[in-house]
Design a protein around this motif. Structure first.
Motif: not given
Ligand SMILES: CC(C)(COP(=O)(O)OP(=O)(O)OC[C@H]1O[C@@H](n2cnc3c(N)ncnc32)[C@H](O)[C@@H]1OP(=O)(O)O)[C@@H](O)C(=O)NCCC(=O)NCCS
Length: 243
Positions: A134, A159, A163
């Motif tokens: 990621i 994260w 996103e």
């Protein structure tokens, strides 16, 4: 590197949360025919409940800004799945669900993306496995010196911000998350750079829901934004009156 321009206009994003208590179902009255078809296609009743709640929250809030009735609001979807308002290109929204919570972000004059995730989303082992898939090389390097526990917490905020940024750009995880790097500018916002150098401005934090279901949140916008304004809705009763 993209730098902040002095005197550039700062936009305001509103974040609307809806806590959908266990067993509370929202009627599909406000949904379009296409949304009703999509709702009926969910195999999971929980996923259907959250989809209906999100679209109802969105229609209720956005209809007030656009001055049309919730059911008449036209919501289209891009080929990558991003919902948008074809009749109101100056207004953008985005949705995220986690557990019993739905969050809607609404902005004027730019794109917006939002993400919420429970604080305990990943175990330590999962973080070790997913982290290199990621984060970009630069972001990985920044986490290198942290303890395992610190890295687990830091990873979730990365994260969620990433996103939100990918949702703002419209790709979602169709884009390679390693191809964007979040650059911390100060305590309130950072910039994401990705080829071809699209800047995204991010605010993030934690959301105390009590009952052990606290959330990490992030909102990303294509224009510079102030600290978002939160509006917490405990139920949708007063929205349903405006159908
Ligand atoms: C966008 C994405 C990251 C959201 O992940 P998720 O785990 O479902 O998480 P969230 O609950 O935070 O977000 C869901 C919401 O994001 C929005 N969304 C969906 N696709 C989106 C996209 N490409 N860009 C921005 N927002 C998107 C929708 O509003 C959706 O809620 P709704 O369907 O109830 O309206 C993920 O769905 C994705 O990567 N999608 C793009 C690729 C894809 O699978 N497309 C399928 C259609 S072609």
């Amino acid at each position: 590197m993209i730098s902040f321009e002095a005197g550039k206009e700062i936009a305001q994003v509103e974040l609307h949360s809806l806590h959908l208590h266990d067993g509370l179902y929202i009627p599909e009255l406000m949904l379009s025919e296409a949304e009703k078809v999509r709702a009926a296609a969910f195999c999971s009743l929980e996923a259907r409940r959250m989809f209906v709640a999100g679209r109802t929250l969105c229609r209720s809030i956005v209809s007030r800004i656009t001055d049309c009735t919730p059911a008449a609001l036209s919501i289209a979807i891009t080929p990558s799945g991003r919902p948008y308002l074809p009749d109101h290109p100056d207004i953008d929204f985005n949705l995220s669900h986690a557990g019993n919570m739905v969050v809607l972000a609404v902005s004027r004059g730019g794109h917006v993306g939002v993400d919420i995730e429970p604080l305990n989303l990943f175990s330590e082992a999962e973080v070790r496995e997913i982290l290199p898939l990621i984060l970009s090389a630069q972001e990985l390097n920044d986490l290198h010196h942290l303890t395992s526990q610190q890295r687990q917490n830091e990873f979730l905020s990365h994260w969620v911000r990433k996103e939100a940024a990918l949702k703002c750009l419209g790709h979602g995880f169709l884009a390679d998350p390693q191809s964007v790097t979040l650059i911390q500018k100060n305590t309130t916002f950072g910039i994401i750079e990705s080829p071809p150098r699209e800047a995204v401005f991010v605010h993030s934090g934690q959301f105390k829901c009590g009952n052990g279901s606290d959330l990490q949140w992030a909102v990303a916008a294509s224009t510079m934004i102030a600290e978002p304004i939160w509006r917490h809705n405990l139920d949708l009763v007063h929205f349903m009156r405006v159908v």
